[in-house]
Design a protein around this motif. Sequence first.
Motif, PDB file in Angstrom:
ATOM      1  N   VAL A  38      52.906 -29.180 -40.809  1.00 44.99           N
ATOM      2  CA  VAL A  38      53.229 -27.773 -41.045  1.00 44.99           C
ATOM      3  C   VAL A  38      52.370 -27.194 -42.175  1.00 44.99           C
ATOM      4  N   LEU A  39      51.813 -28.050 -43.023  1.00 48.13           N
ATOM      5  CA  LEU A  39      50.980 -27.580 -44.133  1.00 48.13           C
ATOM      6  C   LEU A  39      49.489 -27.627 -43.819  1.00 48.13           C
ATOM      7  N   ALA A  40      49.137 -28.074 -42.622  1.00 47.95           N
ATOM      8  CA  ALA A  40      47.721 -28.232 -42.279  1.00 47.95           C
ATOM      9  C   ALA A  40      47.010 -26.879 -42.247  1.00 47.95           C
ATOM     10  N   LYS A  41      45.897 -26.800 -42.948  1.00 53.45           N
ATOM     11  CA  LYS A  41      45.058 -25.609 -42.948  1.00 53.45           C
ATOM     12  C   LYS A  41      43.654 -25.998 -42.496  1.00 53.45           C
ATOM     13  N   ALA A  42      42.935 -25.044 -41.932  1.00 55.95           N
ATOM     14  CA  ALA A  42      41.566 -25.299 -41.487  1.00 55.95           C
ATOM     15  C   ALA A  42      40.696 -25.697 -42.674  1.00 55.95           C
ATOM     16  N   ILE A  43      39.793 -26.607 -42.440  1.00 54.74           N
ATOM     17  CA  ILE A  43      38.882 -27.079 -43.482  1.00 54.74           C
ATOM     18  C   ILE A  43      37.511 -27.288 -42.846  1.00 54.74           C
ATOM     19  N   PRO A  44      36.429 -26.957 -43.550  1.00 55.05           N
ATOM     20  CA  PRO A  44      35.090 -27.150 -42.982  1.00 55.05           C
ATOM     21  C   PRO A  44      34.840 -28.612 -42.637  1.00 55.05           C
ATOM     22  N   THR A  45      34.064 -28.836 -41.594  1.00 57.80           N
ATOM     23  CA  THR A  45      33.726 -30.197 -41.178  1.00 57.80           C
ATOM     24  C   THR A  45      32.215 -30.340 -41.012  1.00 57.80           C
ATOM     25  N   PHE A  46      31.745 -31.561 -41.213  1.00 54.82           N
ATOM     26  CA  PHE A  46      30.337 -31.898 -41.019  1.00 54.82           C
ATOM     27  C   PHE A  46      30.258 -33.259 -40.336  1.00 54.82           C
ATOM     28  N   GLY A  47      29.212 -33.459 -39.573  1.00 51.94           N
ATOM     29  CA  GLY A  47      28.965 -34.757 -38.994  1.00 51.94           C
ATOM     30  C   GLY A  47      28.424 -35.712 -40.049  1.00 51.94           C
ATOM     31  N   ILE A  48      28.467 -36.986 -39.757  1.00 55.09           N
ATOM     32  CA  ILE A  48      28.074 -37.985 -40.757  1.00 55.09           C
ATOM     33  C   ILE A  48      26.587 -37.924 -41.093  1.00 55.09           C
TER      34      ILE A  48
END
Length: 510
Positions: free
Chosen positions: A190-200
């Motif tokens: 319920v607390l999950a918010k979008a966060i930027p992601t990058f590949g390895i």
Amino acid sequence: MEDIGYGLLDRNMIQQVTERWRHGGIGIVVLQLRHVNAAALDAVQLWMSQQSRLFWRYRMENEYFFFLCRIKSDRQMGLILKSAVSSLTNSLLNSARSSASLASTATEAGAEASAGAKEKLKPSFTIGTASASPSGIGRSAEAMIYHAIREAMLSMLHARMKEEDAEQPGIGNGEAWENAQWNSSIGIGVLAKAIPTFGIHAPVSNVAKLFESNTHVQGAVIVHQGRPVGLVMKEKMHQMLAGQFGLPLYWNRSVEKIMDDDSLVVDANIPVEQVAQLAMARDISRLYDVVTITRDGKLLGAASIRSILEWITNLRTEEARTANPLTGLPGNAAIQREMKQRIESGEPFAVIYADLDYFKWYNDCFGFSQGDALIRYTATVLQDVTGMLGASGDFIGHIGGDDYIVLTSCSVEETDKLCRSMIWRFNGGIKSYYNGMDVANVVDRSGNRIEQNGVSISLSVVYCDGSKDITTELISQAAARLKKQAKLLNGSVYVMGEVVEKHLGEGRIT
């Protein structure tokens, strides 16, 4: 000022702390500088030179730990801490004003650069405090110091949450759960918010550019095939790049080389409180790192420590506000939430309403103080029996007066055993509340004398199989119907039925 040490939880530091406990404990001040610069460091140095009770300090990146003691004739540690924090705050604020004044005198040609310097020189800071004393029996000095440091860190985190703008976009603003139902069993999802992601294989430069272009983004999750494999926090990356060879060494390398591959990753269904315990048990260097949240192994989002602690704080506040002051059990608001959640889950459960028979007679005969003791005894019976024989996650609430409720996931047969045990346990201890009197009869609310050996307990059990479209109102109506049946029987009894009018059985232990 005494000699200043530099270790945290090393042997010398623990010895120094232990020696000073005998005079009334120690105080801990934790300072976080979000913009470390010469002016702020000078302000901290000036403050330290003025603290005659400071005997140990330690720096961990942009956080500073100060340990203060008191002597026998000193005022209370709380007042010493208050004075120390006040003078530290003033010192840092004065340095900020001085820096701002210098920046404003820059020439017009260098105005843009000066504005940037002014922002960098601003000593944004947060302070937390805690005290420690050798009162914990059987606890080592290391454990006591560690818990005091954690308390100071939590104090600082709460202070920081109050400082930050609640409407700030990005992770941790609480929008996803601001109006949610508070419940200790609600999952961290319920607390999950979008966060930027990058590949390895993404270069570090790409991550750095994202952080520079969006000041509200505090971290990024590194993913591989949709699964989180690491975490990069902006503050730590900036510190790494700011080193003497940081830029040439890392700028064009893959982010896999600098990511934290041991960050906290949890499933969305794990309760918020459990995640909070896991997060606060981490090493201090990771205390502010976001918690990565997954569902079925795939990245769902992230939650900041701020959002998690705000959730826990609101949960505790709500629980304290609605709890019954006599028994400490959850009150009506929490009962309604718990019941609604179980209905929505579609899983079978049983509702056990418990109330005492002839409690008014008992109060009239033995007094309200004894009546309160009997109320607490009944609560203890329900808690102990449910804890031993009930299912994991069963709920006990106090409706008010001599009325209680138990929500259990037990089967019909298990609930039958649960009720029999509650009655057996209640009857086994009730006689001790008669002050040695041999009770042969009681008086009902109409003044009629009835042959009965004192107070008894009636249990009205409503079984919900999860397949019907039921509501809390229907459950209450069914319980009221079963309660009337139970009251027609003498002694401690239980009557079971379903939400629809279908009699399942009854039992009695006299």
